[in-house]
Write a protein that holds these residues in place. Structure first.
Motif, PDB file in Angstrom:
ATOM      1  N   LEU A 363      39.805  37.202  42.012  1.00 45.87           N
ATOM      2  CA  LEU A 363      38.626  37.457  41.635  1.00 45.87           C
ATOM      3  C   LEU A 363      38.350  36.811  40.500  1.00 45.87           C
ATOM      4  CD1 LEU A 363      39.001  41.598  41.899  1.00 45.87           C
ATOM      5  CD2 LEU A 363      38.163  40.009  43.464  1.00 45.87           C
ATOM      6  N   HIS A 364      38.960  35.813  39.740  1.00 48.08           N
ATOM      7  CA  HIS A 364      38.838  35.154  38.679  1.00 48.08           C
ATOM      8  C   HIS A 364      37.644  34.459  38.346  1.00 48.08           C
ATOM      9  CE1 HIS A 364      40.289  31.598  40.236  1.00 48.08           C
ATOM     10  NE2 HIS A 364      39.917  30.767  39.391  1.00 48.08           N
ATOM     11  N   ASP A 365      37.142  34.016  39.446  1.00 53.77           N
ATOM     12  CA  ASP A 365      35.850  32.921  39.580  1.00 53.77           C
ATOM     13  C   ASP A 365      34.565  33.705  40.256  1.00 53.77           C
ATOM     14  OD1 ASP A 365      36.385  30.909  38.024  1.00 53.77           O
ATOM     15  OD2 ASP A 365      37.105  29.840  40.006  1.00 53.77           O
ATOM     16  N   ILE A 366      34.669  35.066  40.359  1.00 57.29           N
ATOM     17  CA  ILE A 366      33.519  35.718  40.973  1.00 57.29           C
ATOM     18  C   ILE A 366      32.292  35.777  40.178  1.00 57.29           C
ATOM     19  CG2 ILE A 366      34.915  37.496  42.312  1.00 57.29           C
ATOM     20  CD1 ILE A 366      34.555  39.448  40.051  1.00 57.29           C
ATOM     21  N   GLY A 367      32.528  35.565  39.074  1.00 53.24           N
ATOM     22  CA  GLY A 367      31.303  35.419  38.078  1.00 53.24           C
ATOM     23  C   GLY A 367      30.351  34.120  38.640  1.00 53.24           C
ATOM     24  N   LYS A 368      30.916  33.177  39.158  1.00 52.49           N
ATOM     25  CA  LYS A 368      30.234  31.964  39.466  1.00 52.49           C
ATOM     26  C   LYS A 368      29.347  32.193  40.754  1.00 52.49           C
ATOM     27  CE  LYS A 368      33.628  28.525  38.285  1.00 52.49           C
ATOM     28  NZ  LYS A 368      34.639  27.281  38.599  1.00 52.49           N
ATOM     29  N   VAL A 374      22.594  35.680  36.149  1.00 53.53           N
ATOM     30  CA  VAL A 374      23.149  36.236  34.839  1.00 53.53           C
ATOM     31  C   VAL A 374      23.356  35.159  33.631  1.00 53.53           C
ATOM     32  CG1 VAL A 374      24.586  37.826  33.800  1.00 53.53           C
ATOM     33  CG2 VAL A 374      23.941  38.378  36.029  1.00 53.53           C
ATOM     34  N   GLN A 375      22.936  35.320  32.227  1.00 54.33           N
ATOM     35  CA  GLN A 375      23.314  34.542  31.556  1.00 54.33           C
ATOM     36  C   GLN A 375      24.741  34.840  30.852  1.00 54.33           C
ATOM     37  OE1 GLN A 375      21.428  31.960  30.533  1.00 54.33           O
ATOM     38  NE2 GLN A 375      20.201  32.541  31.843  1.00 54.33           N
ATOM     39  N   GLY A 376      25.463  33.956  30.561  1.00 52.41           N
ATOM     40  CA  GLY A 376      26.729  33.976  29.885  1.00 52.41           C
ATOM     41  C   GLY A 376      27.894  33.013  30.652  1.00 52.41           C
ATOM     42  N   PRO A 377      29.163  33.034  30.085  1.00 50.79           N
ATOM     43  CA  PRO A 377      30.274  32.546  30.711  1.00 50.79           C
ATOM     44  C   PRO A 377      30.565  33.022  32.034  1.00 50.79           C
ATOM     45  CG  PRO A 377      30.735  32.817  28.599  1.00 50.79           C
ATOM     46  CD  PRO A 377      29.540  33.482  28.933  1.00 50.79           C
ATOM     47  N   GLY A 382      32.269  37.681  35.418  1.00 50.86           N
ATOM     48  CA  GLY A 382      33.310  38.301  36.396  1.00 50.86           C
ATOM     49  C   GLY A 382      34.019  39.416  35.929  1.00 50.86           C
ATOM     50  N   ALA A 383      34.332  39.438  34.538  1.00 49.70           N
ATOM     51  CA  ALA A 383      35.110  40.608  34.156  1.00 49.70           C
ATOM     52  C   ALA A 383      34.266  41.842  34.086  1.00 49.70           C
ATOM     53  CB  ALA A 383      35.700  40.134  32.785  1.00 49.70           C
ATOM     54  N   HIS A 403      39.724  31.360  30.856  1.00 50.75           N
ATOM     55  CA  HIS A 403      39.000  30.266  29.876  1.00 50.75           C
ATOM     56  C   HIS A 403      39.167  30.294  28.566  1.00 50.75           C
ATOM     57  CE1 HIS A 403      38.323  27.848  33.534  1.00 50.75           C
ATOM     58  NE2 HIS A 403      37.385  28.373  34.055  1.00 50.75           N
ATOM     59  N   ASN A 404      39.911  31.325  28.166  1.00 52.40           N
ATOM     60  CA  ASN A 404      40.066  31.733  26.666  1.00 52.40           C
ATOM     61  C   ASN A 404      38.733  32.337  26.192  1.00 52.40           C
ATOM     62  OD1 ASN A 404      42.887  31.007  26.226  1.00 52.40           O
ATOM     63  ND2 ASN A 404      42.384  28.858  26.459  1.00 52.40           N
ATOM     64  N   ASP A 405      38.175  32.829  26.897  1.00 51.34           N
ATOM     65  CA  ASP A 405      36.797  33.510  26.320  1.00 51.34           C
ATOM     66  C   ASP A 405      37.332  34.663  25.787  1.00 51.34           C
ATOM     67  OD1 ASP A 405      34.464  31.959  27.270  1.00 51.34           O
ATOM     68  OD2 ASP A 405      35.234  32.426  29.179  1.00 51.34           O
ATOM     69  N   GLU A 406      38.519  35.281  25.991  1.00 55.09           N
ATOM     70  CA  GLU A 406      39.185  36.207  25.170  1.00 55.09           C
ATOM     71  C   GLU A 406      40.599  35.808  24.963  1.00 55.09           C
ATOM     72  OE1 GLU A 406      39.420  40.064  27.165  1.00 55.09           O
ATOM     73  OE2 GLU A 406      37.123  40.546  27.143  1.00 55.09           O
ATOM     74  N   GLU A 407      41.227  36.514  24.006  1.00 50.09           N
ATOM     75  CA  GLU A 407      42.401  35.679  23.768  1.00 50.09           C
ATOM     76  C   GLU A 407      43.579  36.584  24.823  1.00 50.09           C
ATOM     77  OE1 GLU A 407      45.475  33.174  21.949  1.00 50.09           O
ATOM     78  OE2 GLU A 407      43.261  33.357  21.665  1.00 50.09           O
ATOM     79  N   PRO A 408      44.367  35.723  25.380  1.00 47.69           N
ATOM     80  CA  PRO A 408      45.214  36.441  26.576  1.00 47.69           C
ATOM     81  C   PRO A 408      46.342  37.184  25.842  1.00 47.69           C
ATOM     82  CG  PRO A 408      45.160  34.017  27.018  1.00 47.69           C
ATOM     83  CD  PRO A 408      44.379  34.057  25.708  1.00 47.69           C
ATOM     84  N   GLN A 409      46.592  38.175  26.325  1.00 47.49           N
ATOM     85  CA  GLN A 409      47.593  39.226  25.707  1.00 47.49           C
ATOM     86  C   GLN A 409      48.631  39.803  26.673  1.00 47.49           C
ATOM     87  OE1 GLN A 409      47.266  40.206  22.457  1.00 47.49           O
ATOM     88  NE2 GLN A 409      45.132  39.081  22.149  1.00 47.49           N
ATOM     89  N   THR A 410      48.451  39.442  27.896  1.00 51.72           N
ATOM     90  CA  THR A 410      49.392  39.496  29.053  1.00 51.72           C
ATOM     91  C   THR A 410      50.119  38.846  29.738  1.00 51.72           C
ATOM     92  OG1 THR A 410      47.860  40.077  30.587  1.00 51.72           O
ATOM     93  CG2 THR A 410      48.102  42.006  29.313  1.00 51.72           C
TER      94      THR A 410
END
Length: 516
Positions: A363-368, A374-377, A382-383, A403-410
């Protein structure tokens, strides 16, 4: 009595009869009296006999009750005697325990007195040792010429310097060994994942070729004075290129969904044989509905192949739209499926959560699929979609961080990043020029649709023309002319492009009625 007879002859027999009856009645009375006296005597005798029997039974019951009472008294006395014996034994045990406790208390008091004496002796020894240590410290300070604080500071500084040097050396050795082992293990895991997932890549293009049964159909596609081809391009937003290619026409559009609708519509029109503007619009609407079903089935198929269960129906529909979306010439749906395989394989090797890694990678690219609206990365879009449609926090975070829009934590978030890079970075997987070209066409359409009153906008002729469909009740003819000028100015000020771009504003009023 016969007439003329003697009355005396009649009366005498009657008197004789009455006398006989009276004598019989008296005899019956005497007999009944004797009979009732005998019955009464018998009844009295029976009653007397029953009374005697009852007295006998009463005496027997009294005797039996006295016997039972005596037995109960004996049983109660025995139980009382046993209870007294038990109580006496318990009292004896309690007395013995009390004696034992008294002896233990005496011993404890004796030990306490001995411990007190020892504690006082230990305190005396401590006092003596402290006195000796103070005397020795004073003597050492006198001999060394340093106070206690100065000596401690010198020793601690020397120890700290030696410890820092040793720690730095050990840390450098550990980091070097960890980096060597980490690179080796990472290469092994990535190599195993790639070996387990082999995919064919065909770079997507922005044109589709439709084969014609005969060359004469080109004329029917164009129509009288070009009305059919103009209606087709206006309804579908796709540019039809009719050239010298034998028995074939080309459909050109940067939007793959729109191009697929046009291709299916043209094929159905060619099979049906009726090609005119009304029929083109009818077939195009039906094709769009059928394509929605195909998109939903594609989403279900990919989820099944990736072994990801429990997806929301709307989420599978959005996922299926990626079948007609490309990224640098790479089909996004196939890219997502391959990322799911890669992330799942690497998660299994590392012992991470395989299901979370596969779901997030799929599901990582469902935002495309909806980034035009919708505006935004696309990662954050998708999140947000995954969060609203029931995915857990771990999956949402991995999608947002790929894509590092958030800092990976897991671990799973890093695995999704790695799978995305592996799938997109393989030789021949992507072509950057196509994606840049598509983005330019999308920017043209976005500029045109940003004005009020615009219903749809299509970038055609490889980006050299923009056709803008406006709402006829929102703008009049003069305002349409002004809108064309404003769109052209905004394109000039916001976009970079070679040559010139033609802006065509189309305002169409339709009146529909039915003959019944």
């Amino acid at each position: 009595m016969e007439p003329g007879g003697n009355p005396v002859d009649f009366i005498l027999p009657a008197l004789a009869l009455l006398i006989g009856l009276a004598a019989g009645a008296g005899g019956a009375y005497v007999w009944l009296t004797k009979k009732s006296g005998v019955a009464l005597a018998q009844a009295e005798a029976a009653a007397q006999l029953q009374l005697e029997q009852a007295k006998t039974e009463y005496k027997q019951l009294q005797l039996k009750a006295r016997e039972e009472q005596q037995q109960l008294r004996e049983v109660g006395e025995n139980e009382l005697r046993e209870a007294r014996l038990r109580l006496q034994k318990q009292e004896e045990r309690v007395n013995r325990k009390e004696e034992t406790l008294e002896r233990k208390l005496d011993q404890t008091e004796k030990r306490d007195r001995q411990l007190g004496q020892r504690e006082r002796a230990v305190e005396n020894l401590h006092s003596e040792a402290e006195r000796l240590r103070t005397a020795q410290q004073a003597e050492l300070e006198r001999v060394a010429g340093l106070t206690n604080e100065q000596a401690r500071e010198i020793i601690l500084t020397r120890v700290e310097q030696e410890t820092r040097a040793e720690a730095a050396r050990r840390i450098h050795e550990i980091e070097a060994a960890a980096k060597l082992d980490g690179d080796r293990i990472a290469r092994k895991i990535v190599g195993l994942a790639i070996q387990r997932c082999a995919s064919d890549y065909v770079a997507e293009i922005t044109v589709s070729t439709v084969q014609l049964p005969s060359e004469e159909l080109k004329g029917r596609i164009i129509g009288r004075e070009g009305r059919n081809i103009r209606a087709f391009e206006q309804i579908t937003g796709v540019d039809i290129i009719v050239d010298d290619t034998p028995e074939a026409v080309t459909l050109s559009c940067h939007d793959p969904v729109r191009r697929e609708v046009a291709r299916l519509t043209l094929n159905r029109l060619l099979k049906d044989g009726r090609i005119h503007p009304a029929r083109i619009e009818e077939v195009a609407d039906k094709t769009r509905q059928d394509l929605e079903q195909i998109i939903r089935e594609e989403g279900e198929r990919v989820a099944y192949e990736a072994n990801v269960q429990g997806l929301h129906p709307d989420l599978m529909k959005i996922l299926g739209r990626l079948k007609y979306r490309t990224s640098y010439g790479q089909n996004v749906l196939q890219h997502s499926l391959e990322c799911a395989f890669l992330a799942g394989a690497m998660a299994a090797e590392l012992g991470a959560n395989v299901q979370v890694a596969k779901t997030a990678a799929l599901l990582h690219d469902i935002g495309k699929a909806i980034d035009h609206d919708v505006q935004g990365p696309h990662a954050l879009i998708g999140a947000d979609i995954a969060r609203r449609l029931g995915r857990n926090a771990a999956v949402v975070h991995a999608i947002a961080a790929h894509h590092n829009d958030e800092e990976p934590q897991t671990v799973e978030a890093f695995l999704v990043q790695a799978a995305d890079a592996i799938s997109g970075g393989r030789p021949g997987a992507r072509r950057e020029t196509i994606d840049l070209y598509i983005k330019r066409l999308e920017a043209l359409e976005h500029v045109a649709t940003s004005f009020p009153g615009v219903q749809r906008a299509f970038a055609i002729q490889a980006g050299r023309e923009v056709r803008v469909m406006v709402q006829p009740d929102a703008l009049d003819d003069l305002e349409s002319i002004h809108l064309a000028r404003e769109v052209a100015k905004k394109i000039e000020s916001t976009l970079q492009y070679p040559g010139q771009i033609k802006v065509t504003v189309i305002r169409e009023t339709r009146a529909v009625d039915y003959a019944r």
